[in-house]
Design an enzyme around this catalytic site. Structure first.
Site, mmCIF file in Angstrom:
data_model
loop_
_atom_site.group_PDB
_atom_site.id
_atom_site.type_symbol
_atom_site.label_atom_id
_atom_site.label_comp_id
_atom_site.label_asym_id
_atom_site.label_seq_id
_atom_site.Cartn_x
_atom_site.Cartn_y
_atom_site.Cartn_z
ATOM 1 N N SER A 223 0.840 -1.198 0.000
ATOM 2 C CA SER A 223 0.000 0.000 0.000
ATOM 3 C C SER A 223 0.878 1.253 0.000
ATOM 4 O O SER A 223 1.738 1.407 -0.863
ATOM 5 C CB SER A 223 -0.955 -0.040 1.197
ATOM 6 O OG SER A 223 -1.929 0.971 1.106
ATOM 7 N N ASP B 259 -10.013 -4.936 -4.901
ATOM 8 C CA ASP B 259 -9.523 -3.846 -4.043
ATOM 9 C C ASP B 259 -10.306 -2.575 -4.344
ATOM 10 O O ASP B 259 -10.213 -2.022 -5.441
ATOM 11 C CB ASP B 259 -8.029 -3.633 -4.290
ATOM 12 C CG ASP B 259 -7.380 -2.717 -3.272
ATOM 13 O OD1 ASP B 259 -8.093 -1.877 -2.683
ATOM 14 O OD2 ASP B 259 -6.160 -2.831 -3.062
ATOM 15 N N HIS C 94 -8.255 -5.001 -0.291
ATOM 16 C CA HIS C 94 -7.010 -4.279 -0.005
ATOM 17 C C HIS C 94 -6.178 -4.928 1.099
ATOM 18 O O HIS C 94 -4.949 -4.878 1.056
ATOM 19 C CB HIS C 94 -7.334 -2.831 0.384
ATOM 20 C CG HIS C 94 -6.126 -1.943 0.454
ATOM 21 N ND1 HIS C 94 -5.368 -1.642 -0.650
ATOM 22 C CD2 HIS C 94 -5.543 -1.307 1.501
ATOM 23 C CE1 HIS C 94 -4.370 -0.845 -0.294
ATOM 24 N NE2 HIS C 94 -4.451 -0.625 0.997
#
Length: 287
Positions: A155, A218, A247
């Site tokens: 991320s 996601d 995610h």
């Protein structure tokens, strides 16, 4: 009467007035985002762990301590420098680190400033300083060769991973659920003349093999970001699109497939290393 009051308060509409008002509003918006964007990007949770003998303290060049965790493996060649995502810390990701440790790699992870028991405040600039601090600890204190470091960014951690890979030699790069650049997660076009974590620009400049991992479901950072990063990355590269993963559950949707892809990436690194050694040997023997 209503028209008279509107005219008194707002004045007559003109194109010049409209453009001036638009520029004023846009400038105020840009200044606000520029000043407060770090606090909007970084959302440190309450620490999920306490300091213990297991938690290392790394001193940054600007004299703040960040917390780190080292899990050595006696059979390991490679060290995974793991850079976690937002709203999590070393305690939150410990189960994943333990699972990754079973893949015969050393694990080294750290908390950004302001996360876990790390000192200071998080920002894009500090994130870059922190990852270089962790890297230098691996190189200088743990004596890990640069070619044995696989930098793994998840991320927002992908921004630090790519920054490091552009500025320091590494053996490989893994990006999981990473964006092309921060503001594009919210607005899919360049709304402002600046941005944070320009990953799409940086990935074009890396020289180590790349693995891009992203979940197809996601909703936080759509898979389109991962696919753009993969397209821009130079060869050699691998991609792993995890069907149905969101995610935060990418490794757990299909752990067997996940670890197999990581092993395939390690095999790619070994193949690249052997090819380099062969080319170097042939070059030296021809002199």
């Amino acid at each position: 009467m209503a028209h008279s009051w509107r005219k008194l308060l707002l004045g007559d509409f003109t194109l010049k007035r409209f453009i001036r008002s638009f520029l004023f509003i846009y400038t105020c918006f840009a200044v606000y985002v520029y000043i407060f964007s770090d606090s909007m990007i970084f959302l440190p949770p309450e620490s999920s762990y306490e300091d213990s003998p297991e938690i290392l303290k790394l001193l940054t060049p600007d004299q703040e301590y960040i917390s780190a965790l080292h899990l050595p493996h006696r059979d390991a060649t490679y060290t995974l420098l793991y850079i976690h995502g937002n709203a999590e810390d070393l305690g939150d990701i410990r189960p994943l680190l333990d699972q990754l440790h079973t893949l015969n790699v050393n694990i080294f992870a750290y908390d950004y400033r302001g996360y876990g028991t790390s000192e200071g405040r998080p920002s894009e600039r500090n994130a870059y300083v922190d990852v270089k601090t962790a890297y230098q600890y691996l190189r200088d204190t743990l004596n890990v060769p640069a070619e044995n470091i696989i930098v793994f960014g998840r991320s927002v951690g992908g921004g630090s991973a790519l920054y490091l890979a552009v500025h320091k030699p590494v053996g490989g790069i893994i990006l999981e659920s990473t964006f092309t650049q921060a503001f594009r997660v919210v607005v899919p076009f360049p709304l402002l003349p600046f941005d944070k974590f320009r990953n799409l620009d940086r990935i074009k400049r890396v020289s180590a093999p790349v693995l891009i991992i992203h979940g197809t479901a996601d909703e936080t950072i759509p898979i389109a970001h991962g696919k753009k990063l993969f397209e821009a990355a130079p060869e050699p590269k691998l991609a792993f699109w995890v069907e149905g993963a969101t995610h935060n559950d990418v490794p757990w949707v299909d752990w067997d497939a996940y670890q197999n892809k990581l092993q395939k990436f390690v095999d790619l690194l070994e193949s690249e290393r052997n090819s380099l050694y062969l080319e170097t040997g042939l070059s030296q023997s021809s002199r």
